[in-house]
Design a protein around this motif. Structure first.
Motif, short mmCIF file in Angstrom:
data_model
loop_
_atom_site.label_atom_id
_atom_site.label_comp_id
_atom_site.label_asym_id
_atom_site.label_seq_id
_atom_site.Cartn_x
_atom_site.Cartn_y
_atom_site.Cartn_z
N GLU A 105 -12.57 -4.22 -1.44
CA GLU A 105 -11.86 -3.03 -0.94
C GLU A 105 -12.01 -1.87 -1.91
OE1 GLU A 105 -8.19 -4.87 1.66
OE2 GLU A 105 -8.06 -4.95 -0.53
N ILE A 106 -11.91 -2.15 -3.21
CA ILE A 106 -12.07 -1.10 -4.22
C ILE A 106 -13.48 -0.53 -4.18
CG2 ILE A 106 -12.12 -0.62 -6.70
CD1 ILE A 106 -9.79 -2.71 -6.92
N ALA A 107 -14.47 -1.41 -4.05
CA ALA A 107 -15.86 -0.96 -3.97
C ALA A 107 -16.07 -0.07 -2.75
CB ALA A 107 -16.80 -2.16 -3.92
N GLU A 108 -15.46 -0.41 -1.62
CA GLU A 108 -15.58 0.41 -0.42
C GLU A 108 -14.92 1.77 -0.62
OE1 GLU A 108 -16.40 1.87 3.36
OE2 GLU A 108 -17.36 0.29 2.18
N ALA A 109 -13.75 1.78 -1.24
CA ALA A 109 -13.07 3.05 -1.51
C ALA A 109 -13.92 3.93 -2.42
CB ALA A 109 -11.70 2.78 -2.15
N GLN A 110 -14.54 3.34 -3.42
CA GLN A 110 -15.39 4.10 -4.33
C GLN A 110 -16.63 4.63 -3.61
OE1 GLN A 110 -15.84 1.10 -7.36
NE2 GLN A 110 -14.18 1.96 -8.59
N ARG A 111 -17.20 3.82 -2.71
CA ARG A 111 -18.35 4.26 -1.93
C ARG A 111 -17.97 5.46 -1.07
NH1 ARG A 111 -20.15 4.49 2.79
NH2 ARG A 111 -18.46 3.35 3.77
N GLN A 112 -16.80 5.39 -0.44
CA GLN A 112 -16.35 6.49 0.40
C GLN A 112 -16.07 7.75 -0.43
OE1 GLN A 112 -13.18 5.43 3.09
NE2 GLN A 112 -14.22 3.57 3.75
N ALA A 113 -15.54 7.59 -1.62
CA ALA A 113 -15.29 8.74 -2.49
C ALA A 113 -16.61 9.41 -2.88
CB ALA A 113 -14.52 8.32 -3.74
N ARG A 114 -17.61 8.61 -3.19
CA ARG A 114 -18.93 9.17 -3.52
C ARG A 114 -19.51 9.92 -2.32
NH1 ARG A 114 -19.37 4.19 -6.21
NH2 ARG A 114 -20.53 3.28 -4.46
N ALA A 115 -19.29 9.42 -1.12
CA ALA A 115 -19.78 10.09 0.08
C ALA A 115 -19.11 11.45 0.26
CB ALA A 115 -19.56 9.21 1.31
N VAL A 116 -17.82 11.53 -0.02
CA VAL A 116 -17.11 12.81 0.07
C VAL A 116 -17.67 13.79 -0.96
CG1 VAL A 116 -14.87 13.96 -0.28
CG2 VAL A 116 -14.98 11.83 1.04
N ILE A 117 -17.91 13.30 -2.16
CA ILE A 117 -18.46 14.16 -3.21
C ILE A 117 -19.84 14.67 -2.80
CG2 ILE A 117 -19.35 14.17 -5.58
CD1 ILE A 117 -17.05 12.13 -6.20
N ALA A 118 -20.68 13.78 -2.27
CA ALA A 118 -22.02 14.18 -1.85
C ALA A 118 -21.95 15.21 -0.73
CB ALA A 118 -22.81 12.95 -1.40
N MET A 119 -21.05 15.02 0.23
CA MET A 119 -20.91 15.95 1.34
C MET A 119 -20.44 17.32 0.82
SD MET A 119 -18.69 15.64 4.91
CE MET A 119 -18.27 14.01 4.45
N THR A 120 -19.52 17.32 -0.12
CA THR A 120 -19.01 18.56 -0.69
C THR A 120 -20.13 19.30 -1.41
OG1 THR A 120 -16.84 17.56 -0.94
CG2 THR A 120 -17.27 19.54 -2.23
#
Length: 98
Positions: A78-93
């Motif tokens: 779950e933590i790994a998934e949350a981190q993956r999603q955070a990286r995706a938000v950063i990349a989109m930004t």
């Protein structure tokens, strides 16, 4: 009940809109909303961790503390998934800024 759901949806939409502006406070507020559940919304620790992580990356000490607190309730997956999603938000930004 329907009014409560509409209020919760409005609150989440406004927080998501503010978070797109990338403020630490907006990200932290989203983390709180997901970690506690808002109105009729379900608790989602992956989403909460993601937003606390983004808040922490923007300098929020509260974000760091809350991220660590909820991580104790999450699996490594779950933590790994949350981190993956955070990286995706950063990349989109970053793409929007370019």
């Amino acid at each position: 009940m329907a009014n409560s759901l509409k209020n919760a949806q409005f609150l989440m939409e406004s927080r998501l809109s503010n978070a797109a502006g990338a403020t630490a406070e907006a990200c932290f507020e989203l983390g709180v909303a997901y970690s506690c559940g808002t109105g009729d919304l379900s608790v989602d620790l992956i989403e909460a961790h993601k937003w606390f992580n983004l808040a922490a990356l923007k300098g929020s000490e509260e974000g760091q503390a809350m991220r660590a607190e909820i991580a104790g309730e999450m699996s490594a997956r779950e933590i790994a998934e949350a981190q993956r999603q955070a990286r995706a938000v950063i990349a989109m930004t970053q793409l929007r800024a370019a």
